[in-house]
Scaffold this motif. Structure first.
Motif: not given
Length: 310
Positions: A163-177
């Motif tokens: 996805a190129g520049e539309r890909a990002w790492e992010c902080s917690h979104v829920g559902g770690d498991r």
């Protein structure tokens, strides 16, 4: 099968979840409005307070999010930080109306000058430049849960290729498991257990407006029982277009029974009945949890075609 580090063994929340064969369905967080703030560097377990973001600004962003029902996430580009102004994104993930805007900021504090109540509406406020193509967020918040780093970082790298520049790492979104977790905005689609080898397929389908039901956790515009009903209907009828279904009613009955009505884009109407129960056995839902829980389970009772919409 999900791809990832061969060293991941029993004891982590994601390993326990996979070992139990826990279904992914109906596990997306319920979110309608989003603020994403670019913040390179390390994040702690409370990213808005434990990062290189000014702590006073982070505290104010967190308070504003709680007060308005807006999900505030930190994001960063996979790999090293890129030079230039700080980027931020605002989004609305409604049942039918959705939008996504990008802002360029000198300081994250500028976000506090916006009226966040407007983020909950179906009309974009025009605070930034509209984006026509989706963003792909991989949760990599390892200080919150080790599984997010173990599975999320390889996923983020694969997304950067797809996805190129539309890909990002992010902080917690829920559902770690369910790591590696992927959220697609502005559609509000959650995916889980996505490995780096599977990311290109998931992205390619999403770009065509279709869901990968194998990894589909749900859409964040719906509460869990509606997500479950949507999943059952999609699976039974082979409906994979993102906008093919819209929930139009929900009714609870004794015994944990829920009936959800749907309309399709072609005018068909369906009623899905399911039962919600507590699953066994007790288990820790995150790697840092101290008390076991029984997450809800969803069981299809029946689905029926109703009178067609004129």
């Amino acid at each position: 099968m999900i791809e990832g580090p061969a060293s991941l063994t029993g004891g982590t929340c994601s390993a326990v979840s996979r070992g139990l064969g826990e279904p992914l369905l109906a596990t997306a967080s319920l979110v309608r409005a989003w603020v994403l703030v670019e913040q390179p560097g390390p994040w702690g377990s409370e990213p808005l307070l434990e990062s290189r973001l000014d702590q006073a600004v982070g505290s104010a962003l967190r308070r504003r999010g709680h007060a308005t029902g807006v999900r505030v996430l930190l994001v960063r580009r996979p790999g090293r930080a890129t030079p230039g102004p700080r980027r931020a994104f605002i989004a609305h993930t409604g049942r039918q109306a959705r939008w996504l805007e990008e802002l360029r900021l000198d300081d994250a504090e500028e976000l506090l000058g916006l009226d966040w109540t407007r983020l909950g509406g179906g009309t974009a406020p025009g605070y930034g430049a509209p984006l026509a193509r989706p963003l792909y967020l991989a949760c990599t918040n390892g200080r919150h849960d080790q599984c997010c780093a173990t599975w999320g970082r390889p996923l983020a790298q694969a997304l950067a290729t797809s996805a190129g520049e539309r890909a990002w790492e992010c902080s917690h979104v829920g559902g770690d498991r369910f790591a590696g977790n992927l959220v697609c905005l502005p559609e509000g689609v959650y995916y889980g257990r996505v490995g780096p080898g599977e990311a290109p397929r998931v992205v390619a389908l999403h770009e065509r407006g279709r869901l990968d039901l194998e990894h589909y956790r749900g859409r964040c515009c719906y509460p869990p029982a509606v997500q479950a009903a949507e999943h059952f209907l999609r699976r039974e009828q082979g409906l994979t277009e993102i906008d093919e279904l819209v929930a139009e009613s929900r009714e609870a009955a004794p015994g944990g029974v829920v009936a959800v009505g749907f309309a399709t884009r072609t005018g068909d109407r369906w009623l899905v009945r399911l039962r919600v129960t507590a699953t066994e056995p007790d288990r820790l839902l995150t790697c840092n949890a101290t008390r076991p829980h029984r997450p809800p389970g969803y069981h299809l009772l029946d689905l029926a075609r109703r009178q067609r919409v004129p």
